[in-house]
Design a protein around this motif. Structure first.
Motif, PDB file in Angstrom:
ATOM      1  N   ARG A  38      -6.162 -45.855  14.276  1.00  0.00           N
ATOM      2  CA  ARG A  38      -5.769 -44.662  13.566  1.00  0.00           C
ATOM      3  C   ARG A  38      -6.089 -43.477  14.461  1.00  0.00           C
ATOM      4  N   SER A  39      -5.116 -42.622  14.648  1.00  0.00           N
ATOM      5  CA  SER A  39      -5.322 -41.466  15.504  1.00  0.00           C
ATOM      6  C   SER A  39      -5.869 -40.310  14.679  1.00  0.00           C
ATOM      7  N   SER A  40      -7.003 -39.776  15.125  1.00  0.00           N
ATOM      8  CA  SER A  40      -7.636 -38.706  14.345  1.00  0.00           C
ATOM      9  C   SER A  40      -7.251 -37.332  14.867  1.00  0.00           C
ATOM     10  N   ALA A  45      -8.686 -41.403  18.913  1.00  0.00           N
ATOM     11  CA  ALA A  45      -8.313 -42.374  17.890  1.00  0.00           C
ATOM     12  C   ALA A  45      -9.484 -43.324  17.691  1.00  0.00           C
ATOM     13  N   GLU A 121       3.031 -45.769  20.995  1.00  0.00           N
ATOM     14  CA  GLU A 121       4.473 -45.576  20.866  1.00  0.00           C
ATOM     15  C   GLU A 121       5.165 -46.772  20.214  1.00  0.00           C
ATOM     16  N   GLY A 123       3.795 -48.755  18.200  1.00  0.00           N
ATOM     17  CA  GLY A 123       3.156 -49.099  16.940  1.00  0.00           C
ATOM     18  C   GLY A 123       1.892 -49.924  17.067  1.00  0.00           C
ATOM     19  N   LEU A 143      -1.099 -49.662  14.766  1.00  0.00           N
ATOM     20  CA  LEU A 143      -1.323 -48.239  14.534  1.00  0.00           C
ATOM     21  C   LEU A 143      -0.952 -47.869  13.100  1.00  0.00           C
ATOM     22  N   GLN A 144      -1.889 -47.216  12.434  1.00  0.00           N
ATOM     23  CA  GLN A 144      -1.663 -46.783  11.052  1.00  0.00           C
ATOM     24  C   GLN A 144      -1.640 -45.270  10.964  1.00  0.00           C
ATOM     25  N   ASP A 145      -0.987 -44.751   9.948  1.00  0.00           N
ATOM     26  CA  ASP A 145      -0.956 -43.289   9.729  1.00  0.00           C
ATOM     27  C   ASP A 145      -2.284 -42.820   9.169  1.00  0.00           C
TER      28      ASP A 145
END
Ligand SMILES: [Cu+2]
Length: 145
Positions: A38-40, A45, A121, A123, A143-145
């Protein structure tokens, strides 16, 4: 009569499927489940997963690296005067037989700093976890939102 040669079809696996497949570890004693990232911020991330030693000998999680960021390290999270503080976990993480370590939001996590261009990129975020006994294991964190 000869059997027909089986044709091998190269497959492009969707990241989601890949994330499941990589849960099958190279060394049978370490099991990695539900790797996600998860990108903060645009710069950083975190990655989360559960790592279990299903073997009969102890192991030790020594480090993590990735092409997706300049730096990757294990962090712990603690509340200090009502403020969440993260700090690097030094000296690796012990995994006695049957033990698990869980990286999760608000707890210990894999910190990724200085995200590479094109981070996530496709996912997924590729991570390499190094173990004292099991060696290097590759993980694709979804990768999650
Ligand atoms: Cu952190």
């Amino acid at each position: 009569m000869r059997p027909e040669p089986t044709e091998s079809v190269p497959m492009r696996l969707a990241p989601a499927l890949l994330a499941c497949l990589v849960a099958l570890p190279a060394a049978a004693e370490i099991e990695i489940t539900d790797p996600v990232a998860r990108s903060s911020s645009p710069m950083a991330a975190a990655a989360y997963m559960t790592i279990t030693n299903t073997g009969e000998t102890g192991d030790r999680l020594l480090g993590v690296r990735t092409v997706a960021a300049e730096r990757a390290e294990f962090h712990s999270t603690e509340m200090v005067d009502d403020v969440m503080r993260m700090r690097p976990i030094e000296g690796g993480i012990d995994l006695p037989p049957g033990a698990s370590v869980t990286f999760e939001r608000g707890g210990d996590h894999v910190m990724l700093m200085g995200l590479a261009e094109g981070f996530g990129e496709d996912g997924a975020v590729p991570l390499t976890l190094s173990f004292e006994t099991a060696g290097d294991l590759e993980v694709e964190a979804l990768l999650q939102d």
